[in-house]
Design a protein around this motif. Structure first.
Motif, mmCIF file in Angstrom:
data_model
loop_
_atom_site.group_PDB
_atom_site.id
_atom_site.type_symbol
_atom_site.label_atom_id
_atom_site.label_comp_id
_atom_site.label_asym_id
_atom_site.label_seq_id
_atom_site.Cartn_x
_atom_site.Cartn_y
_atom_site.Cartn_z
ATOM 1 N N LYS A 120 0.726 -1.140 0.095
ATOM 2 C CA LYS A 120 -0.169 -0.159 -0.073
ATOM 3 C C LYS A 120 0.739 1.302 0.187
ATOM 4 C CE LYS A 120 -4.241 -1.919 2.126
ATOM 5 N NZ LYS A 120 -5.414 -1.619 2.903
ATOM 6 N N LEU A 121 1.969 1.284 0.627
ATOM 7 C CA LEU A 121 2.862 2.575 0.784
ATOM 8 C C LEU A 121 3.516 2.560 -0.800
ATOM 9 C CD1 LEU A 121 4.663 2.055 4.063
ATOM 10 C CD2 LEU A 121 3.233 3.907 3.347
ATOM 11 N N ASP A 122 3.757 1.457 -1.233
ATOM 12 C CA ASP A 122 4.593 1.631 -2.619
ATOM 13 C C ASP A 122 3.224 2.283 -3.702
ATOM 14 O OD1 ASP A 122 7.163 0.879 -1.999
ATOM 15 O OD2 ASP A 122 6.482 -1.077 -2.458
ATOM 16 N N GLU A 123 2.270 1.825 -3.564
ATOM 17 C CA GLU A 123 1.187 2.209 -4.408
ATOM 18 C C GLU A 123 0.846 3.742 -3.953
ATOM 19 O OE1 GLU A 123 -3.673 1.467 -4.552
ATOM 20 O OE2 GLU A 123 -2.355 -0.412 -4.226
ATOM 21 N N PHE A 124 0.712 4.263 -2.785
ATOM 22 C CA PHE A 124 0.618 5.470 -2.542
ATOM 23 C C PHE A 124 1.926 6.420 -2.860
ATOM 24 C CE2 PHE A 124 0.939 9.254 0.302
ATOM 25 C CZ PHE A 124 -0.230 9.865 0.023
ATOM 26 N N ARG A 125 2.973 5.960 -3.047
ATOM 27 C CA ARG A 125 4.222 6.779 -3.548
ATOM 28 C C ARG A 125 3.948 6.997 -4.971
ATOM 29 N NH1 ARG A 125 7.708 2.946 -0.209
ATOM 30 N NH2 ARG A 125 7.759 3.937 1.749
ATOM 31 N N ILE B 70 1.507 9.628 -5.790
ATOM 32 C CA ILE B 70 1.830 10.810 -5.690
ATOM 33 C C ILE B 70 2.805 11.282 -6.433
ATOM 34 C CG2 ILE B 70 3.482 12.364 -4.079
ATOM 35 C CD1 ILE B 70 0.525 11.680 -3.048
ATOM 36 N N ILE B 71 3.622 10.552 -7.043
ATOM 37 C CA ILE B 71 4.662 10.951 -8.212
ATOM 38 C C ILE B 71 3.887 11.005 -9.488
ATOM 39 C CG2 ILE B 71 6.443 9.830 -9.853
ATOM 40 C CD1 ILE B 71 7.528 8.442 -7.226
ATOM 41 N N ARG B 72 2.677 10.172 -9.759
ATOM 42 C CA ARG B 72 2.175 10.497 -11.000
ATOM 43 C C ARG B 72 1.181 12.053 -10.609
ATOM 44 N NH1 ARG B 72 0.351 5.162 -10.444
ATOM 45 N NH2 ARG B 72 -1.849 6.005 -9.497
ATOM 46 N N LEU B 73 0.689 12.155 -9.661
ATOM 47 C CA LEU B 73 0.047 13.483 -9.403
ATOM 48 C C LEU B 73 1.293 14.550 -9.622
ATOM 49 C CD1 LEU B 73 -2.304 13.084 -6.374
ATOM 50 C CD2 LEU B 73 -2.850 13.481 -8.977
ATOM 51 N N LYS B 74 2.385 14.373 -9.283
ATOM 52 C CA LYS B 74 3.230 15.526 -8.958
ATOM 53 C C LYS B 74 3.721 15.831 -10.772
ATOM 54 C CE LYS B 74 8.089 16.515 -7.807
ATOM 55 N NZ LYS B 74 8.715 16.478 -9.227
ATOM 56 N N THR B 75 3.931 14.697 -11.288
ATOM 57 C CA THR B 75 4.191 14.746 -12.924
ATOM 58 C C THR B 75 3.040 15.433 -13.457
ATOM 59 O OG1 THR B 75 5.500 12.589 -12.479
ATOM 60 C CG2 THR B 75 5.020 13.514 -14.743
#
Length: 172
Positions: A142-147, A150-155
């Motif tokens: 779940k932590l990896d999925e959340f990271r 967040i990276i997708r939203l940032k990009t």
């Protein structure tokens, strides 16, 4: 044996010697006799170790106290309403009605009685809280999925890193 009389003062301040004389007299006699003998004022006669009003339904309150302890052992939360309802239930029992001339309908069901009861028995209405939350078994996944999210939203929205922060609770 003669006892030295303690002088009555206006400000009710007594020396240690005077207090010891009164205490000795009380030990040999009784408190009210000492108050009369030394001409102490009314508030000092009425002072007792337990403050507050005495219980009218003493036996019923002892049963209620046992019930509260039993409920706590089972892990149930106790509140003002449950205390009041249980006391009314106890007062309806025939063995209790035989002890008291007034019944459940005459019972003072207000908050002041409950507060006095709690004080008399040294209780509090705090609740037991959970020790901790259990973490999910798939925590790392779940932590990896959340990271990745967040990276997708940032990009996608071109966020600065200083615009992203962690918050455990919602601000007011």
């Amino acid at each position: 044996m003669t006892h030295k009389k303690v002088g009555v003062r206006q400000c009710t301040s007594y020396s240690l010697e005077e207090k010891l004389i009164v205490v000795k007299y009380v030990q040999e006699n009784e408190r009210n006799a000492a108050a009369k003998h030394f001409n102490l004022d009314v508030p000092m006669k009425k002072h007792s170790e337990t403050s507050g009003r005495k219980a009218f339904y003493l036996k019923a309150e002892k049963i209620l106290y046992s019930w509260i302890i039993e409920q706590r052992k089972k892990g149930f939360a106790i509140n003002y309403i449950s205390i009041r309802l249980q006391m009314c239930k106890i007062l309806k029992e025939s063995s209790i009605q035989a002890l008291y001339s007034v019944g459940e309908y005459e019972f003072q069901r207000n908050l002041s009685w409950i507060n006095s009861f709690i004080k008399r028995f040294g209780l509090s209405l705090r609740r037991k809280t959970k020790i901790s939350q259990k973490l999910p078994e798939d925590l790392e996944e779940k932590l990896d999925e959340f990271r990745r999210y967040i990276i997708r939203l940032k990009t996608l929205y071109n966020f600065d890193l200083n615009s992203i922060f962690n918050m455990d609770e919602t601000p007011v």
